[in-house]
Design a protein around this motif. Structure first.
Motif, PDB file in Angstrom:
ATOM      1  N   ARG A   1      22.899 -21.845  56.530  1.00  0.00           N
ATOM      2  CA  ARG A   1      21.609 -22.209  56.934  1.00  0.00           C
ATOM      3  C   ARG A   1      20.985 -23.018  55.544  1.00  0.00           C
ATOM      4  O   ARG A   1      20.223 -23.932  55.471  1.00  0.00           O
ATOM      5  CB  ARG A   1      20.728 -21.112  57.188  1.00  0.00           C
ATOM      6  N   CYS A   2      21.313 -22.261  54.208  1.00  0.00           N
ATOM      7  CA  CYS A   2      20.721 -22.840  52.848  1.00  0.00           C
ATOM      8  C   CYS A   2      21.171 -24.258  52.586  1.00  0.00           C
ATOM      9  O   CYS A   2      20.673 -24.875  52.227  1.00  0.00           O
ATOM     10  CB  CYS A   2      21.107 -21.639  52.030  1.00  0.00           C
ATOM     11  N   VAL A   3      22.478 -24.079  52.789  1.00  0.00           N
ATOM     12  CA  VAL A   3      23.059 -25.488  52.435  1.00  0.00           C
ATOM     13  C   VAL A   3      22.770 -26.476  53.185  1.00  0.00           C
ATOM     14  O   VAL A   3      22.396 -27.648  52.704  1.00  0.00           O
ATOM     15  CB  VAL A   3      24.695 -25.299  52.541  1.00  0.00           C
ATOM     16  N   LEU A   4      22.590 -26.404  54.680  1.00  0.00           N
ATOM     17  CA  LEU A   4      21.995 -27.323  55.467  1.00  0.00           C
ATOM     18  C   LEU A   4      20.789 -27.636  55.058  1.00  0.00           C
ATOM     19  O   LEU A   4      20.391 -28.935  55.012  1.00  0.00           O
ATOM     20  CB  LEU A   4      22.101 -26.873  56.767  1.00  0.00           C
ATOM     21  N   ALA A   5      19.791 -26.763  54.653  1.00  0.00           N
ATOM     22  CA  ALA A   5      18.489 -27.157  54.287  1.00  0.00           C
ATOM     23  C   ALA A   5      18.399 -27.988  53.061  1.00  0.00           C
ATOM     24  O   ALA A   5      17.438 -28.932  52.665  1.00  0.00           O
ATOM     25  CB  ALA A   5      17.704 -25.703  53.906  1.00  0.00           C
ATOM     26  N   ASP A   6      19.443 -27.758  52.026  1.00  0.00           N
ATOM     27  CA  ASP A   6      19.516 -28.457  50.812  1.00  0.00           C
ATOM     28  C   ASP A   6      20.060 -29.863  51.033  1.00  0.00           C
ATOM     29  O   ASP A   6      19.605 -30.925  50.516  1.00  0.00           O
ATOM     30  CB  ASP A   6      20.348 -27.828  49.650  1.00  0.00           C
ATOM     31  N   LEU A   7      21.128 -29.996  51.745  1.00  0.00           N
ATOM     32  CA  LEU A   7      21.708 -31.212  52.155  1.00  0.00           C
ATOM     33  C   LEU A   7      20.695 -32.214  52.977  1.00  0.00           C
ATOM     34  O   LEU A   7      20.904 -33.422  52.920  1.00  0.00           O
ATOM     35  CB  LEU A   7      23.002 -31.137  52.691  1.00  0.00           C
ATOM     36  N   SER A   8      19.665 -31.695  53.569  1.00  0.00           N
ATOM     37  CA  SER A   8      18.677 -32.406  54.132  1.00  0.00           C
ATOM     38  C   SER A   8      17.855 -33.317  53.326  1.00  0.00           C
ATOM     39  O   SER A   8      17.160 -34.025  53.852  1.00  0.00           O
ATOM     40  CB  SER A   8      17.975 -31.570  55.263  1.00  0.00           C
ATOM     41  N   ASP A   9      17.765 -32.781  52.201  1.00  0.00           N
ATOM     42  CA  ASP A   9      16.906 -33.592  51.306  1.00  0.00           C
ATOM     43  C   ASP A   9      17.609 -35.028  50.810  1.00  0.00           C
ATOM     44  O   ASP A   9      18.658 -34.833  50.290  1.00  0.00           O
ATOM     45  CB  ASP A   9      16.693 -32.866  50.046  1.00  0.00           C
ATOM     46  N   LYS A  10      16.910 -36.095  51.298  1.00  0.00           N
ATOM     47  CA  LYS A  10      17.593 -37.445  51.139  1.00  0.00           C
ATOM     48  C   LYS A  10      16.704 -38.122  49.957  1.00  0.00           C
ATOM     49  O   LYS A  10      16.848 -39.328  49.916  1.00  0.00           O
ATOM     50  CB  LYS A  10      17.599 -38.196  52.262  1.00  0.00           C
TER      51      LYS A  10
ATOM     52  N   PHE B   1      29.931 -29.113  58.230  1.00  0.00           N
ATOM     53  CA  PHE B   1      30.967 -29.928  57.999  1.00  0.00           C
ATOM     54  C   PHE B   1      30.609 -31.375  58.307  1.00  0.00           C
ATOM     55  O   PHE B   1      30.908 -32.441  57.462  1.00  0.00           O
ATOM     56  CB  PHE B   1      32.293 -29.845  58.716  1.00  0.00           C
ATOM     57  N   GLU B   2      29.944 -31.697  59.459  1.00  0.00           N
ATOM     58  CA  GLU B   2      29.543 -32.837  59.675  1.00  0.00           C
ATOM     59  C   GLU B   2      28.344 -33.279  58.592  1.00  0.00           C
ATOM     60  O   GLU B   2      28.259 -34.263  58.271  1.00  0.00           O
ATOM     61  CB  GLU B   2      28.919 -32.851  61.263  1.00  0.00           C
ATOM     62  N   ARG B   3      27.601 -32.479  58.436  1.00  0.00           N
ATOM     63  CA  ARG B   3      26.340 -32.798  57.288  1.00  0.00           C
ATOM     64  C   ARG B   3      27.088 -33.168  55.970  1.00  0.00           C
ATOM     65  O   ARG B   3      26.863 -34.367  55.369  1.00  0.00           O
ATOM     66  CB  ARG B   3      25.432 -31.763  57.019  1.00  0.00           C
ATOM     67  N   ILE B   4      28.265 -32.437  55.772  1.00  0.00           N
ATOM     68  CA  ILE B   4      28.815 -32.634  54.401  1.00  0.00           C
ATOM     69  C   ILE B   4      29.520 -34.095  54.437  1.00  0.00           C
ATOM     70  O   ILE B   4      29.277 -34.871  53.561  1.00  0.00           O
ATOM     71  CB  ILE B   4      29.789 -31.654  53.946  1.00  0.00           C
TER      72      ILE B   4
ATOM     73  N   PRO C   1      34.355 -31.482  52.831  1.00  0.00           N
ATOM     74  CA  PRO C   1      34.396 -30.001  52.943  1.00  0.00           C
ATOM     75  C   PRO C   1      35.575 -29.373  52.510  1.00  0.00           C
ATOM     76  O   PRO C   1      36.530 -29.471  53.000  1.00  0.00           O
ATOM     77  CB  PRO C   1      33.883 -29.830  54.308  1.00  0.00           C
ATOM     78  N   GLU C   2      35.137 -27.987  51.749  1.00  0.00           N
ATOM     79  CA  GLU C   2      36.341 -27.180  51.287  1.00  0.00           C
ATOM     80  C   GLU C   2      35.937 -25.747  51.752  1.00  0.00           C
ATOM     81  O   GLU C   2      34.792 -25.422  51.892  1.00  0.00           O
ATOM     82  CB  GLU C   2      36.376 -27.274  49.829  1.00  0.00           C
ATOM     83  N   ILE C   3      36.988 -24.907  52.035  1.00  0.00           N
ATOM     84  CA  ILE C   3      36.790 -23.658  52.334  1.00  0.00           C
ATOM     85  C   ILE C   3      37.826 -22.900  51.326  1.00  0.00           C
ATOM     86  O   ILE C   3      38.859 -23.176  51.148  1.00  0.00           O
ATOM     87  CB  ILE C   3      37.076 -23.181  53.814  1.00  0.00           C
ATOM     88  N   GLU C   4      37.461 -21.684  50.756  1.00  0.00           N
ATOM     89  CA  GLU C   4      37.936 -20.842  49.929  1.00  0.00           C
ATOM     90  C   GLU C   4      38.192 -19.365  50.321  1.00  0.00           C
ATOM     91  O   GLU C   4      37.322 -18.704  51.073  1.00  0.00           O
ATOM     92  CB  GLU C   4      37.317 -20.704  48.584  1.00  0.00           C
ATOM     93  N   ILE C   5      39.425 -19.191  50.442  1.00  0.00           N
ATOM     94  CA  ILE C   5      39.702 -17.728  50.803  1.00  0.00           C
ATOM     95  C   ILE C   5      40.496 -16.999  49.828  1.00  0.00           C
ATOM     96  O   ILE C   5      41.426 -17.609  49.149  1.00  0.00           O
ATOM     97  CB  ILE C   5      40.694 -17.670  52.141  1.00  0.00           C
ATOM     98  N   THR C   6      40.317 -15.655  49.623  1.00  0.00           N
ATOM     99  CA  THR C   6      41.179 -15.035  48.434  1.00  0.00           C
ATOM    100  C   THR C   6      42.666 -14.914  48.860  1.00  0.00           C
ATOM    101  O   THR C   6      42.849 -14.530  49.886  1.00  0.00           O
ATOM    102  CB  THR C   6      40.283 -13.640  48.305  1.00  0.00           C
ATOM    103  N   GLU C   7      43.211 -14.789  47.767  1.00  0.00           N
ATOM    104  CA  GLU C   7      44.708 -14.621  47.932  1.00  0.00           C
ATOM    105  C   GLU C   7      45.206 -13.373  48.420  1.00  0.00           C
ATOM    106  O   GLU C   7      46.184 -13.416  49.293  1.00  0.00           O
ATOM    107  CB  GLU C   7      45.412 -14.799  46.495  1.00  0.00           C
ATOM    108  N   THR C   8      44.369 -12.286  48.117  1.00  0.00           N
ATOM    109  CA  THR C   8      45.007 -11.010  48.576  1.00  0.00           C
ATOM    110  C   THR C   8      44.601 -10.966  50.071  1.00  0.00           C
ATOM    111  O   THR C   8      45.590 -10.283  50.754  1.00  0.00           O
ATOM    112  CB  THR C   8      44.062  -9.808  48.102  1.00  0.00           C
ATOM    113  N   HIS C   9      43.935 -11.725  50.353  1.00  0.00           N
ATOM    114  CA  HIS C   9      43.537 -11.799  52.186  1.00  0.00           C
ATOM    115  C   HIS C   9      44.500 -12.688  52.932  1.00  0.00           C
ATOM    116  O   HIS C   9      44.965 -12.465  53.875  1.00  0.00           O
ATOM    117  CB  HIS C   9      42.002 -12.169  52.437  1.00  0.00           C
TER     118      HIS C   9
END
Length: 559
Positions: free
Chosen positions: A375-384, A416-419, A426-434
């Motif tokens: 929600r926060c990222v979408l709000a920031d990326l809506s600023d043009k 992802f569409e907005r990015i 778009p990138e996603i990060e997942i920790t190695e232990t998981h």
């Protein structure tokens, strides 16, 4: 059909699988069956004509028996756990049902009971009583509390001491999430056997709920408690094997000692629980013995946990996002930004993500945190108001527990569409232990992300147990070297050799490498010397809100 003869009826009752006792209203014992004799150790001639109180353990108060007789008077029945004593003096718990019967015009009370302290009492006990866990066949919370009350009562009389252990399996929930509950159940059964193998004769173990167990151990000397706690944590250093697969768990153990840490069963169990949380806060896979200082920390964590759940559900304004840039180390240009969730609570103030993210995962609310982040990222990326340089990556962190969550795709698709709409990747990060314990379903889902143009990164690389074969099979494009290997970079340190080895592996697998936690020029220069691709850290830029971040894009990417 002819009526049953008296001797036929007596034979039927005498061979009943449960112990049966008939008493008169005086009361005096009038009849006992064969199972009664087997359970109690008394022969018929030793008990008939005696008061039923001869079987009493002495552990129950007068109020307990008053409530029993009131139930018989009001409802014509009493049912529950009662502690009685065998002929040899041993106390034990019965599941006892008492009800009135009429025989030859006289009223009697029938007492039908099963020895619920006998683990080998048979499948009927498991099917009919609410005092055993059907999965592990261990006593459940209710019966454990009965055992604990009895142990306290005994030690009040003889002055001895004992300890209560609270055992929580670390990371078990991820097994359920990633491999399914059937697999999780089998792992739990094996874990229960591991715990039992540590204990001695006379000790008691129960499954309280989920992946939590409790133990009562007798203490003969000061070293007993430390010895048992050490064995309890060490037993899980070996993998649990289900089928042909190995599962690695650890145990966090808390201990409380009677009478110093509590004089009631409830106090002891609560303080052992608090000590267990102290063990978790210390890094898991260890034990802690109760102390008042640990209790304060545990209470703080509990209050923080309750506050987080309330904020997640009702106070979205408390959550915000900051962004930390990643740079091409060779050119100094911005390569990507990582979105990081922040929580600022009215009472606790800014809370470390290391605290609240772990709580959200433990309490099952990690998806709601991701909702706030998106929600926060979408709000920031809506600023043009500013045109952004194209080709940068925008990374968010995803818990491995979310990968197969049916809600995840609906949440991430608009992000992802907005990015992509601003020309970024778009990138996603997942920790190695998981990542190391992902099911085939999860790996397939990551593969789908990659096919959709989403970059998948392994976060905190170097902290898990990746094999080259497994790493080669993972659908990832980026390795992020954990900051612990960056802190001491320089010269001929072992960390320099580790980073160099990771870069060599990445080159062989055609993966890009990001170094985390760069804080000094020496670290920066060494990483450039080793040809590390990207880096992030306080040396280059601290995490910042979106509006403060925008100038960095143009300062670094434009002449």
């Amino acid at each position: 059909m002819q009526a049953l003869q008296q001797q036929d009826f007596r034979a039927l009752v005498d061979n009943h699988p449960r112990a049966i006792m008939l008493s008169t209203t005086e009361p005096r014992i009038a009849y006992v069956n064969r199972m009664f004799r087997s359970v109690t150790g008394y022969q018929t001639e030793e008990v008939v004509g005696q008061a039923p109180s001869m079987l009493s353990s002495g552990l129950h108060s007068p109020e307990f028996y008053q409530a029993m007789w009131k139930s018989l008077s009001d409802y014509g029945r009493w049912e529950g756990v009662i502690w009685n004593r065998r002929k040899n003096g041993e106390t034990y718990p019965q599941w006892l049902t008492i009800y009135p019967v009429i025989r030859d015009g006289r009223q009697f009370f029938a007492g039908v009971f099963t020895d619920v302290g006998d683990i080998a009492a048979g499948d009927e006990r498991l099917a009919s009583l609410a005092y055993y866990d059907p999965l592990t066949e261990l006593p459940n919370r209710s019966l454990f509390q009965e055992f604990l009350k009895a142990r306290v009562a005994q030690r009040e009389r003889d002055g001895g001491c004992f300890a209560v252990l609270y055992v929580d399996l670390d990371f078990f929930k991820s097994i359920n999430d990633l491999h399914g509950h059937e697999c999780g159940d089998q792992v739990l059964q094996q874990a229960a056997q591991c715990i039992k193998s540590v204990l001695r004769k006379g000790d008691v173990v129960a499954r309280l709920s989920g992946d939590e167990f409790a133990v009562i151990i007798e203490l003969q000397n000061d070293e007993d408690l430390e010895s048992v706690c050490q064995r309890m944590t060490q037993i899980f250093q070996a993998p649990i094997i289900v089928g042909a697969r190995e599962y690695f768990l650890s145990a966090s153990v808390g201990a409380a000692v009677y009478p110093g840490h509590g004089r009631t069963g409830a106090e002891l169990l609560q303080n052992a629980d608090r000590a267990m949380y102290s063990a978790k806060m210390a890094g898991r896979s260890c034990y802690r013995i109760y102390s008042a200082v640990d209790t304060e920390r545990g209470r703080y964590r509990q209050r923080l946990s309750e506050a987080l759940i309330a904020s997640v559900k009702t106070a979205p304004e408390e959550f915000s996002v900051v962004y930390q840039p990643q740079y091409h180390l060779a050119t100094g240009e911005v390569a990507a930004v990582e979105a990081l969730l922040r929580w600022n609570h009215p009472e606790f103030g800014p809370v470390s993500p290391g605290d609240f993210v772990a709580i959200a995962e433990q309490r099952g609310h990690i998806h709601e945190l991701t909702e706030h982040l998106v929600r926060c990222v979408l709000a920031d990326l809506s600023d043009k108001t500013a045109r952004l340089p194209e080709g940068l990556g925008l990374a968010i962190n995803i818990s491995a527990r979310q990968i197969t969550d049916s809600r995840l795709e609906a949440l991430l698709t608009p992000l992802f569409e907005r990015i992509r709409g601003v020309g970024w990747v778009p990138e996603i990060e997942i920790t190695e232990t998981h990542l190391m314990n992902l099911s085939r379903q999860c790996l397939n889902r990551l593969q789908e992300f990659g096919e959709q143009g989403v970059v998948v990164a392994i976060d905190d690389f170097g902290t898990g147990y990746s094999s080259l074969a497994y790493l080669h099979a993972l659908p990832v494009q980026v390795l992020k070297i954990d900051r612990q290997f960056i802190w001491r970079l320089g010269g001929k340190s072992r960390d320099s050799r580790i980073v160099s080895a990771i870069l060599g592996i990445a080159e062989a697998l055609d993966l890009e490498v990001v170094a985390e936690g760069i804080e000094t020029e020496e670290q920066h220069n060494k990483l450039r010397e080793l040809n590390c691709h990207r880096g992030q850290g306080f040396l280059m830029a601290r995490p910042a809100p979106w509006q403060k971040l925008i100038p960095l894009f143009f300062d670094r990417n434009q002449d």
